[in-house]
Design a protein around this motif. Structure first.
Motif, PDB file in Angstrom:
ATOM      1  N   THR A  87      27.889  41.224   8.112  1.00 40.29           N
ATOM      2  CA  THR A  87      27.599  42.240   9.109  1.00 40.29           C
ATOM      3  C   THR A  87      26.094  42.463   9.175  1.00 40.29           C
ATOM      4  O   THR A  87      25.390  42.206   8.204  1.00 40.29           O
ATOM      5  CB  THR A  87      28.372  43.553   8.819  1.00 40.29           C
ATOM      6  OG1 THR A  87      28.160  44.464   9.889  1.00 40.29           O
ATOM      7  CG2 THR A  87      27.955  44.201   7.511  1.00 40.29           C
ATOM      8  N   ILE A  88      25.654  42.888  10.340  1.00 36.10           N
ATOM      9  CA  ILE A  88      24.212  43.086  10.515  1.00 36.10           C
ATOM     10  C   ILE A  88      23.946  44.548  10.811  1.00 36.10           C
ATOM     11  O   ILE A  88      24.511  45.116  11.744  1.00 36.10           O
ATOM     12  CB  ILE A  88      23.673  42.198  11.658  1.00 36.10           C
ATOM     13  CG1 ILE A  88      23.901  40.732  11.291  1.00 36.10           C
ATOM     14  CG2 ILE A  88      22.193  42.461  11.887  1.00 36.10           C
ATOM     15  CD1 ILE A  88      23.341  39.753  12.261  1.00 36.10           C
ATOM     16  N   GLY A  89      23.108  45.152   9.984  1.00 36.65           N
ATOM     17  CA  GLY A  89      22.745  46.554  10.179  1.00 36.65           C
ATOM     18  C   GLY A  89      21.363  46.644  10.786  1.00 36.65           C
ATOM     19  O   GLY A  89      20.578  45.683  10.738  1.00 36.65           O
ATOM     20  N   TYR A  90      21.062  47.804  11.342  1.00 36.19           N
ATOM     21  CA  TYR A  90      19.805  47.925  12.085  1.00 36.19           C
ATOM     22  C   TYR A  90      19.367  49.376  12.094  1.00 36.19           C
ATOM     23  O   TYR A  90      20.195  50.282  12.206  1.00 36.19           O
ATOM     24  CB  TYR A  90      20.078  47.468  13.520  1.00 36.19           C
ATOM     25  CG  TYR A  90      18.876  47.355  14.409  1.00 36.19           C
ATOM     26  CD1 TYR A  90      18.012  46.288  14.267  1.00 36.19           C
ATOM     27  CD2 TYR A  90      18.630  48.300  15.400  1.00 36.19           C
ATOM     28  CE1 TYR A  90      16.909  46.157  15.114  1.00 36.19           C
ATOM     29  CE2 TYR A  90      17.540  48.174  16.242  1.00 36.19           C
ATOM     30  CZ  TYR A  90      16.682  47.099  16.097  1.00 36.19           C
ATOM     31  OH  TYR A  90      15.608  46.965  16.922  1.00 36.19           O
ATOM     32  N   ALA A  91      18.090  49.603  11.954  1.00 36.24           N
ATOM     33  CA  ALA A  91      17.548  50.960  12.120  1.00 36.24           C
ATOM     34  C   ALA A  91      16.136  50.832  12.666  1.00 36.24           C
ATOM     35  O   ALA A  91      15.408  49.893  12.321  1.00 36.24           O
ATOM     36  CB  ALA A  91      17.547  51.697  10.797  1.00 36.24           C
ATOM     37  N   LYS A  92      15.780  51.787  13.511  1.00 33.21           N
ATOM     38  CA  LYS A  92      14.475  51.699  14.171  1.00 33.21           C
ATOM     39  C   LYS A  92      13.918  53.118  14.286  1.00 33.21           C
ATOM     40  O   LYS A  92      14.686  54.071  14.459  1.00 33.21           O
ATOM     41  CB  LYS A  92      14.703  51.110  15.572  1.00 33.21           C
ATOM     42  CG  LYS A  92      13.458  50.786  16.328  1.00 33.21           C
ATOM     43  CD  LYS A  92      13.732  49.801  17.449  1.00 33.21           C
ATOM     44  CE  LYS A  92      14.354  50.419  18.691  1.00 33.21           C
ATOM     45  NZ  LYS A  92      14.412  49.499  19.819  1.00 33.21           N
ATOM     46  N   ALA A  93      12.602  53.271  14.170  1.00 27.55           N
ATOM     47  CA  ALA A  93      12.008  54.606  14.357  1.00 27.55           C
ATOM     48  C   ALA A  93      10.617  54.454  14.957  1.00 27.55           C
ATOM     49  O   ALA A  93       9.933  53.459  14.716  1.00 27.55           O
ATOM     50  CB  ALA A  93      11.925  55.330  13.031  1.00 27.55           C
ATOM     51  N   ASP A  94      10.240  55.478  15.713  1.00 26.21           N
ATOM     52  CA  ASP A  94       8.870  55.531  16.238  1.00 26.21           C
ATOM     53  C   ASP A  94       7.909  55.678  15.077  1.00 26.21           C
ATOM     54  O   ASP A  94       8.151  56.502  14.194  1.00 26.21           O
ATOM     55  CB  ASP A  94       8.732  56.796  17.104  1.00 26.21           C
ATOM     56  CG  ASP A  94       8.750  56.447  18.561  1.00 26.21           C
ATOM     57  OD1 ASP A  94       8.791  55.239  18.860  1.00 26.21           O
ATOM     58  OD2 ASP A  94       8.734  57.386  19.377  1.00 26.21           O
ATOM     59  N   ALA A  95       6.816  54.921  15.096  1.00 27.42           N
ATOM     60  CA  ALA A  95       5.892  54.962  13.959  1.00 27.42           C
ATOM     61  C   ALA A  95       5.408  56.388  13.696  1.00 27.42           C
ATOM     62  O   ALA A  95       5.341  56.831  12.555  1.00 27.42           O
ATOM     63  CB  ALA A  95       4.720  54.040  14.222  1.00 27.42           C
ATOM     64  N   ASN A  96       5.112  57.147  14.749  1.00 25.09           N
ATOM     65  CA  ASN A  96       4.568  58.489  14.481  1.00 25.09           C
ATOM     66  C   ASN A  96       5.630  59.531  14.153  1.00 25.09           C
ATOM     67  O   ASN A  96       5.309  60.665  13.847  1.00 25.09           O
ATOM     68  CB  ASN A  96       3.635  58.955  15.618  1.00 25.09           C
ATOM     69  CG  ASN A  96       4.277  58.757  16.961  1.00 25.09           C
ATOM     70  OD1 ASN A  96       5.513  58.624  17.023  1.00 25.09           O
ATOM     71  ND2 ASN A  96       3.480  58.709  18.016  1.00 25.09           N
TER      72      ASN A  96
END
Ligand SMILES: Nc1nc2c(ncn2[C@@H]2O[C@H](COP(=O)(O)OP(=O)(O)OP(=O)(O)O)[C@@H](O)[C@H]2O)c(=O)[nH]1
Length: 363
Positions: free
Chosen positions: A220-229
């Motif tokens: 399975t492939i997990g993913y998370a992303k956030a704005d740098a600031n």
């Protein structure tokens, strides 16, 4: 790293079409002429209609026996087409995209996977399949369970995507599929885009192949992303990528054998202490204790992105539910069939033949 994406059936070719949009080498295979024509990004010469003599180009209506037969009949054409795309450069991974619940994908994918394994023994074959929604009824569930069983004996890994988990309540189905497909492609493309790219610690094709060569188990492939600031804690973001809501399959990640984590973002945010805190946690959590890692500091980047691939998973609620429901149904169906046959036999026993009743015709 060379990956070829082969979509089979409607769901699979729609997913492959999105991969074509982001410049992957792709091929579309279907029993339905209309569905092939509907694709937007895969060029016409990369679309193969199979089983026309069987179905008249009209699809197989969720019958995997016909899907299997269609792929068998036209396997030579398909393999020749794949050979012409490949040329002389090796392929690291064939990704086969399909829906587990239909007929063309469920029936045809194991046939193609087997042929690819025989013809290209050094390349991996990874199945990427969407699991049916519960409300679709029993037939897609049976198709999925039997196809899971078959692929687990042929493919190197099965990346199963649980449509139930990915569909948000209130979503209309077309929109939901579009969003799910986009998510799948975004995650896999982000991961593949980082392989072999120079970074602080680089993942290469052999790392990815090692992780995906997982004895026909689930990945399975997990993913998370956030704005740098807006990022508060990098270690928290990394952990989020492999927590339940970050994954697209209900799976017990503790049962995983291998993992691979790629982190991409502005250099000042990729702090080693935070990365190691999260990766140590993951290493201790999974059974196989092996995590490959890649860090890609990029000064132009305004987002921090984490992609996590976990493989060698044997415990998954999503899969268990499908297999157990299919087995229960198959057992009760076979019991009902046996009882009906016994009843029919009992009812009809004791009947004479015509010549016991009517005078013979030779008189
Ligand atoms: N994630 C996702 N799942 C889909 C999509 N389209 C269909 N599905 C799922 O895939 C299964 C049906 O597979 P299809 O690809 O439509 O069927 P097929 O392989 O073309 O086979 P036939 O239509 O029977 O010829 C169902 O269980 C759906 O839930 C899609 O675009 N995205």
């Amino acid at each position: 790293m060379r990956a070829i994406i082969i979509g089979i059936g409607q769901c699979g070719t729609k997913i492959a079409d999105l991969f074509a949009l982001v410049d992957f080498e792709t091929l579309a295979i279907n029993t339905s002429k209309g569905d092939l024509e509907y694709l937007k990004h895969i060029p016409p010469e990369r679309r193969v209609l199979i089983g026309e003599s069987l179905t008249g180009g009209k699809g197989v209506n969720a019958n995997p026996l016909l899907g299997r037969e269609a792929m068998k009949r036209d396997l030579q054409i398909v393999m020749r087409k794949i050979g012409s795309i490949i040329g002389y450069e090796d392929v690291d991974v064939f990704f086969l995209t399909f829906g587990f619940g239909g007929g063309t994908g469920a029936g045809g994918t194991p046939v193609l996977a087997q042929a690819l394994k025989e013809e290209y023994p050094d390349s991996l074959v990874v199945a990427i399949g969407a699991l049916p929604l519960r409300e679709e009824g029993i037939r897609p569930t049976i198709n999925a369970a039997i196809t899971i069983d078959k692929l687990s004996k042929i493919a190197d890994s099965i990346i199963a995507i649980d449509n139930n988990k990915m569909k948000e309540s209130g979503d209309d189905i077309t929109k939901a599929y579009e969003r799910i497909n986009y998510t799948i492609v975004e995650r896999i493309a982000s991961l593949l885009a980082l392989v072999d790219v120079p970074g602080e610690q680089t993942l290469d094709a052999s790392d990815l192949k090692f992780v995906l060569k997982a004895f026909g188990s689930f990945s399975t492939i997990g993913y998370a992303k956030a704005d740098a600031n807006k990022l508060k804690s990098l270690s928290r973001l990394i952990m989020k990528s492999f927590e339940n809501e970050g994954l697209y399959l209900d799976a017990n990640i503790e049962s995983a054998l291998y993992g691979l984590v790629a982190i991409h973002g502005p250099p000042e945010l990729l702090k080693a202490t935070e990365i190691f805190e999260a990766l140590d946690y993951l290493t201790n959590k999974i059974r196989g204790k092996q995590i490959f890692r890649g860090f890609y500091p990029d000064p132009r980047e305004r987002e921090v992105e984490v992609v996590t691939l976990l493989s060698g998973i044997y415990e998954s609620k999503s899969i268990e539910e499908i297999v157990l429901t299919a087995k229960r149904y198959a057992q009760s169906f076979m019991r009902a069939k046996k009882e009906a046959e016994a009843k029919k036999k009992k009812l009809l026993s004791g009947l004479p033949d015509f010549d016991d009743i009517y005078p013979g015709g030779e008189e």
